[in-house]
Design a protein around this motif. Structure first.
Motif, PDB file in Angstrom:
ATOM      1  N   GLY A 218       0.672  -1.169  -0.052  1.00  0.00           N
ATOM      2  CA  GLY A 218      -0.044  -0.056  -0.051  1.00  0.00           C
ATOM      3  C   GLY A 218       0.903   1.157   0.186  1.00  0.00           C
ATOM      4  O   GLY A 218       0.354   2.252  -0.326  1.00  0.00           O
ATOM      5  N   LYS A 219       1.740   1.450   0.688  1.00  0.00           N
ATOM      6  CA  LYS A 219       2.770   2.258   0.796  1.00  0.00           C
ATOM      7  C   LYS A 219       3.483   2.647  -0.622  1.00  0.00           C
ATOM      8  O   LYS A 219       3.176   3.821  -0.801  1.00  0.00           O
ATOM      9  N   ARG A 220       3.825   1.772  -1.196  1.00  0.00           N
ATOM     10  CA  ARG A 220       4.459   2.247  -2.540  1.00  0.00           C
ATOM     11  C   ARG A 220       3.320   2.686  -3.396  1.00  0.00           C
ATOM     12  O   ARG A 220       3.587   3.548  -4.397  1.00  0.00           O
ATOM     13  N   PHE A 221       2.314   1.930  -3.586  1.00  0.00           N
ATOM     14  CA  PHE A 221       1.188   2.397  -4.336  1.00  0.00           C
ATOM     15  C   PHE A 221       0.799   3.708  -4.117  1.00  0.00           C
ATOM     16  O   PHE A 221       0.675   4.663  -5.219  1.00  0.00           O
ATOM     17  N   LEU A 222       0.645   4.240  -2.740  1.00  0.00           N
ATOM     18  CA  LEU A 222       0.238   5.516  -2.780  1.00  0.00           C
ATOM     19  C   LEU A 222       1.443   6.579  -3.083  1.00  0.00           C
ATOM     20  O   LEU A 222       1.042   7.623  -3.748  1.00  0.00           O
ATOM     21  N   GLU A 223       2.524   6.173  -2.900  1.00  0.00           N
ATOM     22  CA  GLU A 223       3.789   6.888  -3.478  1.00  0.00           C
ATOM     23  C   GLU A 223       3.512   7.177  -4.885  1.00  0.00           C
ATOM     24  O   GLU A 223       3.833   8.107  -5.441  1.00  0.00           O
ATOM     25  N   VAL A 224       3.579   6.126  -5.794  1.00  0.00           N
ATOM     26  CA  VAL A 224       3.289   6.137  -7.014  1.00  0.00           C
ATOM     27  C   VAL A 224       2.378   6.676  -7.658  1.00  0.00           C
ATOM     28  O   VAL A 224       2.353   7.529  -8.492  1.00  0.00           O
ATOM     29  N   LEU A 225       1.136   6.803  -6.798  1.00  0.00           N
ATOM     30  CA  LEU A 225      -0.226   7.318  -7.430  1.00  0.00           C
ATOM     31  C   LEU A 225       0.333   8.887  -7.171  1.00  0.00           C
ATOM     32  O   LEU A 225      -0.141   9.592  -8.287  1.00  0.00           O
ATOM     33  N   LYS A 226       0.803   9.223  -6.145  1.00  0.00           N
ATOM     34  CA  LYS A 226       1.071  10.711  -5.733  1.00  0.00           C
ATOM     35  C   LYS A 226       1.908  11.274  -6.719  1.00  0.00           C
ATOM     36  O   LYS A 226       1.739  12.483  -7.369  1.00  0.00           O
ATOM     37  N   ILE A 234      -5.717   9.026 -13.521  1.00  0.00           N
ATOM     38  CA  ILE A 234      -5.824   7.552 -13.200  1.00  0.00           C
ATOM     39  C   ILE A 234      -7.168   7.487 -12.420  1.00  0.00           C
ATOM     40  O   ILE A 234      -7.370   7.993 -11.654  1.00  0.00           O
ATOM     41  N   ILE A 235      -8.032   6.572 -13.212  1.00  0.00           N
ATOM     42  CA  ILE A 235      -9.229   6.381 -13.058  1.00  0.00           C
ATOM     43  C   ILE A 235      -9.268   5.006 -12.124  1.00  0.00           C
ATOM     44  O   ILE A 235      -8.786   4.044 -12.700  1.00  0.00           O
ATOM     45  N   ALA A 236      -9.853   4.990 -11.037  1.00  0.00           N
ATOM     46  CA  ALA A 236      -9.758   3.702 -10.117  1.00  0.00           C
ATOM     47  C   ALA A 236     -11.151   3.382  -9.870  1.00  0.00           C
ATOM     48  O   ALA A 236     -11.987   3.991  -9.311  1.00  0.00           O
ATOM     49  N   LEU A 237     -11.488   2.036 -10.307  1.00  0.00           N
ATOM     50  CA  LEU A 237     -12.711   1.250  -9.914  1.00  0.00           C
ATOM     51  C   LEU A 237     -12.256   0.196  -8.693  1.00  0.00           C
ATOM     52  O   LEU A 237     -11.491  -0.645  -9.385  1.00  0.00           O
ATOM     53  N   LYS A 238     -12.706   0.384  -7.563  1.00  0.00           N
ATOM     54  CA  LYS A 238     -12.427  -0.469  -6.596  1.00  0.00           C
ATOM     55  C   LYS A 238     -13.670  -1.736  -6.503  1.00  0.00           C
ATOM     56  O   LYS A 238     -14.543  -1.120  -5.885  1.00  0.00           O
ATOM     57  N   GLY A 239     -12.953  -2.901  -6.613  1.00  0.00           N
ATOM     58  CA  GLY A 239     -14.059  -3.859  -6.044  1.00  0.00           C
ATOM     59  C   GLY A 239     -13.850  -4.469  -4.564  1.00  0.00           C
ATOM     60  O   GLY A 239     -12.549  -4.129  -4.152  1.00  0.00           O
ATOM     61  N   GLY A 240     -14.882  -4.453  -3.807  1.00  0.00           N
ATOM     62  CA  GLY A 240     -14.554  -5.059  -2.359  1.00  0.00           C
ATOM     63  C   GLY A 240     -14.596  -3.789  -1.539  1.00  0.00           C
ATOM     64  O   GLY A 240     -13.775  -3.939  -0.591  1.00  0.00           O
ATOM     65  N   ILE A 241     -15.628  -3.106  -1.664  1.00  0.00           N
ATOM     66  CA  ILE A 241     -15.954  -1.765  -0.750  1.00  0.00           C
ATOM     67  C   ILE A 241     -16.491  -2.465   0.735  1.00  0.00           C
ATOM     68  O   ILE A 241     -16.033  -1.925   1.509  1.00  0.00           O
ATOM     69  N   ILE A 256      -5.507  -9.123  -0.218  1.00  0.00           N
ATOM     70  CA  ILE A 256      -6.163  -8.837   0.962  1.00  0.00           C
ATOM     71  C   ILE A 256      -6.954  -7.427   0.703  1.00  0.00           C
ATOM     72  O   ILE A 256      -6.181  -6.429   0.279  1.00  0.00           O
ATOM     73  N   ALA A 257      -8.193  -7.345   0.578  1.00  0.00           N
ATOM     74  CA  ALA A 257      -8.990  -6.166   0.277  1.00  0.00           C
ATOM     75  C   ALA A 257      -8.387  -4.881   1.335  1.00  0.00           C
ATOM     76  O   ALA A 257      -8.704  -3.919   0.889  1.00  0.00           O
ATOM     77  N   GLY A 258      -8.226  -5.182   2.478  1.00  0.00           N
ATOM     78  CA  GLY A 258      -7.981  -4.740   3.819  1.00  0.00           C
ATOM     79  C   GLY A 258      -8.976  -3.638   4.161  1.00  0.00           C
ATOM     80  O   GLY A 258     -10.096  -4.025   3.774  1.00  0.00           O
ATOM     81  N   ASN A 259      -8.914  -2.869   4.761  1.00  0.00           N
ATOM     82  CA  ASN A 259      -9.904  -1.958   5.192  1.00  0.00           C
ATOM     83  C   ASN A 259     -10.048  -1.016   4.006  1.00  0.00           C
ATOM     84  O   ASN A 259      -9.404  -0.137   3.370  1.00  0.00           O
ATOM     85  N   ILE A 262      -9.927   2.963   4.453  1.00  0.00           N
ATOM     86  CA  ILE A 262      -8.347   3.294   4.234  1.00  0.00           C
ATOM     87  C   ILE A 262      -8.007   3.559   2.756  1.00  0.00           C
ATOM     88  O   ILE A 262      -7.532   4.270   2.296  1.00  0.00           O
ATOM     89  N   PHE A 263      -8.364   2.104   1.883  1.00  0.00           N
ATOM     90  CA  PHE A 263      -7.905   2.284   0.669  1.00  0.00           C
ATOM     91  C   PHE A 263      -8.558   3.131  -0.176  1.00  0.00           C
ATOM     92  O   PHE A 263      -7.888   3.881  -0.951  1.00  0.00           O
ATOM     93  N   MET A 264      -9.675   3.551   0.127  1.00  0.00           N
ATOM     94  CA  MET A 264     -10.429   4.573  -0.649  1.00  0.00           C
ATOM     95  C   MET A 264      -9.951   6.094  -0.512  1.00  0.00           C
ATOM     96  O   MET A 264      -9.658   6.761  -1.056  1.00  0.00           O
ATOM     97  N   THR A 265      -9.843   6.348   0.909  1.00  0.00           N
ATOM     98  CA  THR A 265      -9.072   7.598   1.225  1.00  0.00           C
ATOM     99  C   THR A 265      -7.709   7.735   0.438  1.00  0.00           C
ATOM    100  O   THR A 265      -7.253   8.624   0.065  1.00  0.00           O
ATOM    101  N   ALA A 266      -6.930   6.573   0.534  1.00  0.00           N
ATOM    102  CA  ALA A 266      -5.624   6.469  -0.247  1.00  0.00           C
ATOM    103  C   ALA A 266      -5.617   6.778  -1.674  1.00  0.00           C
ATOM    104  O   ALA A 266      -4.985   7.573  -2.074  1.00  0.00           O
TER     105      ALA A 266
END
Lengths: 457, 457
Positions: A218-226, A234-241, A256-259, A262-266
């Motif tokens: 998650g950490k790297r993903f957020l960095e790369v997104l930013k 970057i358009i994101a459709l998240k499954g497993g909300i 792991i869908a995780g929380n 938190i994911f949506m906020t990220a």
């Protein structure tokens, strides 16, 4: 690990390990799809002399030429050996289509990690396993077992292979195209972050569309997104909300869908534009052939009052604004529109509106400084000797004559009757939609990205 | 005023006042559309001897036969005379397609009221003016100037003529059908309330779909809704919810959108099921070929994990529940599904699932008392020698063999590849959808109506 992703998306040579003459095998379909590729493609099959008339090799190592990309579709027990031999051969990229690894549990996860360790030892990178493969429509590369997507400006990365495949078939029917398609499968190695880094520099990718369920880091993903969401939408459709969806995720791609919250906020913090549905995601992603708007004031031209009403509602609901048109705009519109027309925004030119009316109204809105974005709604089938494309032609003529560049999106709704007009607009770079909610979502995406992007200016 | 609406929807004889040989005129299209109608159809035209080869009459009064329905498409100045002559002839229903009345302002409203006074004096009722006309697909009646809708179970009443027409064209392309279509135009006389009363008793109408912007008598509308929404599902798509949309309404059909919030509350109190978009409205309305569910617990069968994830999310978002499957159901599923399948709801049978797998899983969910509604999701194109319709056939076989009746809705997503399966399901009465949000909206509508309807039991 420094890696040139062109080995995946522009390979000079490809080996298909598990290519088959048996039409019911995925290895048959993959090889068949690659036959028309301009690069060299070699079938590898332990038993057969030839596949679809092409000389086959017992192992990848028997091939004389260098191999950039190895596509593995053998049964699970034979996958590791195929990876090792690909490494010994000097292949650079590996796509493992075969399933039955990380998505089945802890043991499969360990087997998957082992494959990646082997690949890395040889300097190779892995897409998959449990994936559909990759496409690069521009050079007619289809390293998957499904039909090739149409050409387009959106690069689509899907964590679900089957859903991703379904979406490709859907877009073929709906005349929507992709630049690249990547089914990342279990993301044992190459993941969203790697691909976002690569595609954000890809000149053929106007926007990146993600169907994602979870990420490994998650950490790297957020960095790369930013880092990259400012360069490319970057358009994101998240499954497993929700909890049930999230539970389904864990048994699906093994991630792991995780929380989800938190994911949506990220996603938001990272500057991704969130979509709620497949069609919203596609609609948004397709809008970026247009220039970015200077603001959120929308001018709507329509030949059907009801469509104007629905679009107006949605514009407000989406946090955009209906432009207050300048007096001179309204006065000009009144000079050629009939008394039954409505000159306030939405401009309802009523069903009798001709191509020339669309031309003049579009010109007027391009000129009006209080309009940032234009939506062209054309609902009514042609009557009274109008041609099916004259409205679209009027719009394009106005754009071509104008020095001011504004984003213009079109909603043409009347089924088959609108097809010619839609094709004409698309061929002139104007994204077309069939539903009010889709054209307004696309409008919102353009505006959202104009804010994200401008932070960096 | 007691009136038999069959004069509009099952007329024995029709006069088209303003029928024309000029292909650019609406009067040409209306007459052409009616030529194939099994009832008698007479063209009325002051100048021509014949229209499209059929003997024409100078006035409606020159026709020897009795006339049930008079369709008026003459220019505005000639409309009043056409209404008078229709009355003198003894016509029963009048459809005024001609525009330029109440939607243009106060003077037009007064002219409109005068037309209705004249019509009522002769015992006639009026649909329109400013409308597209009516259709009854069952008997191939198309008294409009647009293409005939496909046959179906939904009756669609639209306040916007152009949008209504656009929706008809859209549904033709998407293979969605209507029982009746009514473009009510300015609702100078016949309005939503009249039509809801009539269609709630119509055996060919499984549900009533309204696109509405405003009503003339809110009190009566609410009463009619309350009385009939228990008998027949009424799906309402309201245009003009926000201020800009509402302003657009007033200049469109000449009706006052009023306070949208009050209106939306009234729809709810009246038992209408509210839809947010055209596709949601259509999806909901089409679900009522199915039996009503006993509860809100949904069982989902899929061959694509991602689709199962998205549907699960939407089920939760829509206030429905994912069923907790009985142990014996899960144990039975495990007896034939591969280890990579997920046996928890959503049941992900993975891409290799055959028609027989769908058959067995559907049978299991029909048997499981903890499942009230079944969603069949089939995303993946056919592989490995599967036929394009075997999944659909498996589902239908399970239904036919089961004594338990539960609502079953299907989402088949893969574009053209899914067409044959969708047609097969539809021909067996199973509503089919292409998007997760559409199938879940339809599920919600079935559940909502089961609550409204059961209040009365």
């Amino acid at each position: 690990m420094n890696f040139d992703y062109r080995y995946f998306f522009e390979p000079k040579s490809i080996a298909v390990i598990g290519a088959s003459n048996n039409e019911t095998k995925l290895g048959h379909q993959v090889f068949k799809n690659l036959l028309s590729y301009k690069g060299k493609v070699f079938p590898v099959n332990v038993k057969e002399e030839s596949i679809m008339g092409v000389k086959a090799y017992k192992t990848i190592k028997d091939i004389q030429d260098e191999i950039d990309l190895s596509v593995i579709v053998v049964p699970k027990p034979a996958v590791k050996q195929a990876v090792i031999e690909s490494g010994e051969k000097g292949a650079k990229g590996i796509i493992i289509i075969t399933a039955g690894f990380g998505e089945t549990g802890e043991r499969g996860k360990e087997e998957e990690r082992e494959l990646v360790r082997v690949a890395h030892d040889y300097g190779m990178r892995v897409i998959g396993p449990n994936c559909v493969g990759v496409m690069n429509t521009k050079i007619d590369l289809n390293a998957t077992f499904i039909e090739k997507a149409k050409k387009g400006s959106v690069t689509f990365i899907s964590q679900s292979g089957a859903l991703g495949g379904g979406i490709v078939y859907k877009t073929i029917k709906e005349n929507i195209g992709f630049a690249k398609f990547v089914s990342v499968g279990n993301m044992s190695d190459v993941d969203f972050s790697d691909l976002i880094e690569y595609f954000s520099r890809d000149p053929d990718t106007a926007s990146i569309l993600l169907y994602l369920e979870g990420v490994k880091s998650g950490k790297r993903f957020l960095e790369v997104l930013k880092e990259h969401s400012k360069e490319k939408p970057i358009i994101a459709l998240k499954g497993g909300i929700y909890s049930t969806g999230a539970r389904a995720v864990s048994s699906h791609t093994g991630s792991i869908a995780g929380n989800a919250e938190i994911f949506m906020t990220a996603l938001k913090q990272g500057g991704a534009i969130k979509a709620k549905t497949i069609d919203e995601a596609l609609s948004m992603a397709r809008s970026f052939t247009q220039p970015l708007p200077k603001g959120k004031r929308v001018g709507v031209i329509t030949n059907a009052g009801g469509a104007g009403v629905l679009i107006s509602d949605l514009i407000e609901e989406n946090g955009l604004e209906m432009s207050k048109l300048k007096d001179e705009t309204i006065s000009y519109l009144s000079s050629f529109l009939p008394p039954m027309a409505s000159l306030k925004n939405p401009i309802d030119m009523i069903a009798s509106a001709t191509g020339n009316d669309y031309y003049r109204a579009t010109k007027a809105l391009l000129k009006d400084d209080d309009v940032d974005i234009i939506i062209e709604s054309c609902v009514v089938p042609t009557f009274g000797g109008m041609t099916r494309t004259e409205h679209a032609e009027g719009i394009v003529k106005a754009i071509n004559e104008s020095e001011v560049k504004k984003p213009i999106l079109a909603m043409f709704m009347a089924g088959d009757i609108s097809e010619d007009a839609k094709r004409f607009l698309e061929s002139n770079g104007i994204p077309t939609y069939e539903r009010p909610e889709d054209v307004v979502s696309a409008t919102r995406a353009l505006y959202s990205f104009s804010l994200i992007s401008s932070k960096n200016r």
